[in-house]
Design an enzyme around this catalytic site. Structure first.
Site, PDB file in Angstrom:
ATOM      1  N   GLY A 192      75.000  53.369  34.444  1.00 30.07           N
ATOM      2  CA  GLY A 192      74.625  52.671  33.220  1.00 30.07           C
ATOM      3  C   GLY A 192      73.132  52.438  33.165  1.00 30.07           C
ATOM      4  O   GLY A 192      72.358  53.145  33.812  1.00 30.07           O
ATOM      5  N   GLY A 197      72.163  47.334  35.880  1.00 30.12           N
ATOM      6  CA  GLY A 197      72.110  47.715  37.286  1.00 30.12           C
ATOM      7  C   GLY A 197      71.545  46.614  38.164  1.00 30.12           C
ATOM      8  O   GLY A 197      72.022  46.372  39.278  1.00 30.12           O
ATOM      9  N   GLU A 214      73.480  54.738  39.365  1.00 23.10           N
ATOM     10  CA  GLU A 214      72.975  55.885  38.610  1.00 23.10           C
ATOM     11  C   GLU A 214      72.544  55.360  37.243  1.00 23.10           C
ATOM     12  O   GLU A 214      73.381  55.024  36.402  1.00 23.10           O
ATOM     13  CB  GLU A 214      74.037  56.971  38.499  1.00 23.10           C
ATOM     14  N   CYS A 248      72.305  61.005  30.499  1.00 20.75           N
ATOM     15  CA  CYS A 248      71.257  60.503  31.391  1.00 20.75           C
ATOM     16  C   CYS A 248      70.355  61.616  31.891  1.00 20.75           C
ATOM     17  O   CYS A 248      69.225  61.360  32.315  1.00 20.75           O
ATOM     18  CB  CYS A 248      71.870  59.745  32.567  1.00 20.75           C
TER      19      CYS A 248
END
Length: 470
Positions: A192, A197, A214, A248
């Site tokens: 996310g 995070g 990630e 991403c």
């Protein structure tokens, strides 16, 4: 669908009790579970396609490749190699431990939490789950509430293969995720944005849980004057506009050498027209998806509007439709350095193109930003490629292509710095969910006995020799 706190706390307690049994499962048993998961994914392929169409207007081809195939590839790659990966790794002796036989054994961490995002909700849920199961863990999966149809089909797939005291799906909003993070998991795998995070890391610290993050970021592209522009344009257009730019690993901005700036822009626009039709046909194209929801639409739209207000030129696209959460494939030039679109991850189908004079300038632009998850280099000059690789930092890099560092499952995939830490895929994914246990086997003769009390002059002399020569 939301879950009651009591229910998932009960599941967690069951998994804690079951985790020792699951940890003792054989490689063959784990492979059978993965094969059962493979069969269920194939069985539910049509429902997966329908779910992704409902959540993201994701074209069937994109669902087949980026969701179903990638998940199946992770399973098949793991099944093929698991026995080899799980074999104890022999460690070379040192002079000090010349009589000791040493090895590293992988053992499961226990009960793990996987929190997955909405942009690739099947793939980014199942790939870490596959690694966790292969390692012998119990798993609670919390998929995103913003892709509810995908979350529901995930729940159906998982419940058809696993009992919930081994693997369970917990659905709900951020309040459910917050309560889950209060539980003492042994490992947390989160995909996310970086702000959430940070929260995940803080929650994990309360229980000394290890974490894989990630997080994404602004993935740059450097195109120098020697690049094959036709090849670069096609690959960059594919990479940027697949899943409507919500990836991403999508190119976030292009740095292109002055001499080929106009040529690359022309070829990029040509590619977009080949993919999706003319400007007024983009919206009707069945090959182009949509932004996930109104909130994300407004965020990307705002980045675009602010850039235009600061002087950015729309070279292609720029059309939006709030009702449909539609933003057309868009290229921007003449960007002001203060534009927020150059500092925030775009996560949408808008691609800034920035000229540079020499490679040093491009490298400085990249290095002025946080370390990205991925970097792309397009060049036919080996010295230029090496210069960029040596003078920049990124989680991973693909040269003269798109996304290959992600698709090569023998490579670790993960970020660095603000783009995350820890790795996934293949052996790296297995290790993320495993503890590397160091084992040293005793030999009947041990150097340790030389240093047993009493500490005589000879023994002191021996320590001095160690310091001097070893």
């Amino acid at each position: 669908m939301g879950e009651s706190v009591e229910r998932f706390e009960t599941i967690f307690k069951k998994q804690k009790m079951q985790s020792r049994i699951i940890a003792q499962t054989t490689i063959r048993q784990r492979i059978e579970k993965l094969r059962a998961l493979e069969r269920e994914i194939l069985k539910q392929s049509k429902k997966i396609q329908e779910a992704l169409l409902a959540d993201l207007k994701k074209p069937v081809l994109e669902t087949n490749f980026t969701e179903i195939f990638i998940s199946l590839h992770e399973i098949r790659h793991t099944v093929k190699n698991l026995a080899k990966w799980m074999r104890p790794e022999k460690v070379r002796r040192t002079l000090l431990t010349a009589t000791v036989r040493s090895e590293i054994r992988l053992e499961p961490k226990g009960v793990v939490l996987v929190i997955s995002p909405w942009n690739f909700p099947i793939n980014l849920s199942l790939t870490p789950l596959i690694s966790a199961v292969a390692a012998g863990n119990c798993v609670i999966l919390k998929p995103s509430e913003f892709s509810p149809n995908a979350s529901q089909i995930l729940a159906e797939i998982i419940s058809a293969v696993f009992s919930e005291d081994e693997v369970a799906v917990v659905q709900g909003d951020k309040n459910i995720a917050t309560r889950l993070l209060e539980l003492p998991f042994d490992h947390i795998f989160f995909t996310g944005n970086s702000e959430i995070g940070k929260y995940v890391m803080k929650a994990a610290a309360d229980h000394h849980a290890s974490v894989t993050l990630e997080l994404g970021g602004k993935s740059p592209v450097i195109v120098d004057a020697t690049a094959n522009l036709d090849d670069a344009a096609k690959k960059l257009a594919i990479g940027k506009f697949m899943n409507c730019g919500q990836a991403c690993i999508a190119p976030d901005y292009i740095l292109v050498q002055n001499e080929v700036h106009d040529q690359l822009l022309t070829k990029l626009i040509k590619m977009v027209h080949e993919f999706y039709g003319s400007n007024n046909e983009f919206q009707a194209s069945s090959s182009f998806g949509r932004i996930i929801n109104q909130r994300q639409f407004k965020r990307v739209q705002s980045l675009l509007e602010v850039a235009i207000d600061k002087g950015a030129i729309i070279e292609c696209g720029g059309t939006t439709d709030e009702k449909e959460c539609y933003i057309s494939p868009t290229f921007l030039t003449n960007l002001h350095a203060d534009s927020s679109i150059l500092h925030e991850e775009i996560f949408g189908p808008v691609l800034p193109i920035i000229p540079f004079t020499d490679l040093k300038e491009a490298i400085e632009i990249v290095n002025d930003k946080p370390k990205p998850l991925v970097m792309y280099i397009f060049s036919q000059n080996k010295n230029n490629i090496e210069k960029v690789l040596n003078e920049t930092h990124a989680g991973g890099t693909t040269v003269n292509d798109f996304g290959m560092n992600y698709l090569q499952f023998n490579l670790p995939f993960g970020g660095t710095g603000m783009s995350g830490f820890g790795s996934s895929h293949g052996l790296s994914g297995l290790r993320a969910f495993s503890h590397e246990r160091a084992v040293a086997h005793h030999h009947r003769w041990s150097a340790l006995k030389l240093f047993a009390p009493p500490y005589t002059k000879f023994k002191v002399f021996m320590t001095k020799m160690l310091i001097k020569y070893l």
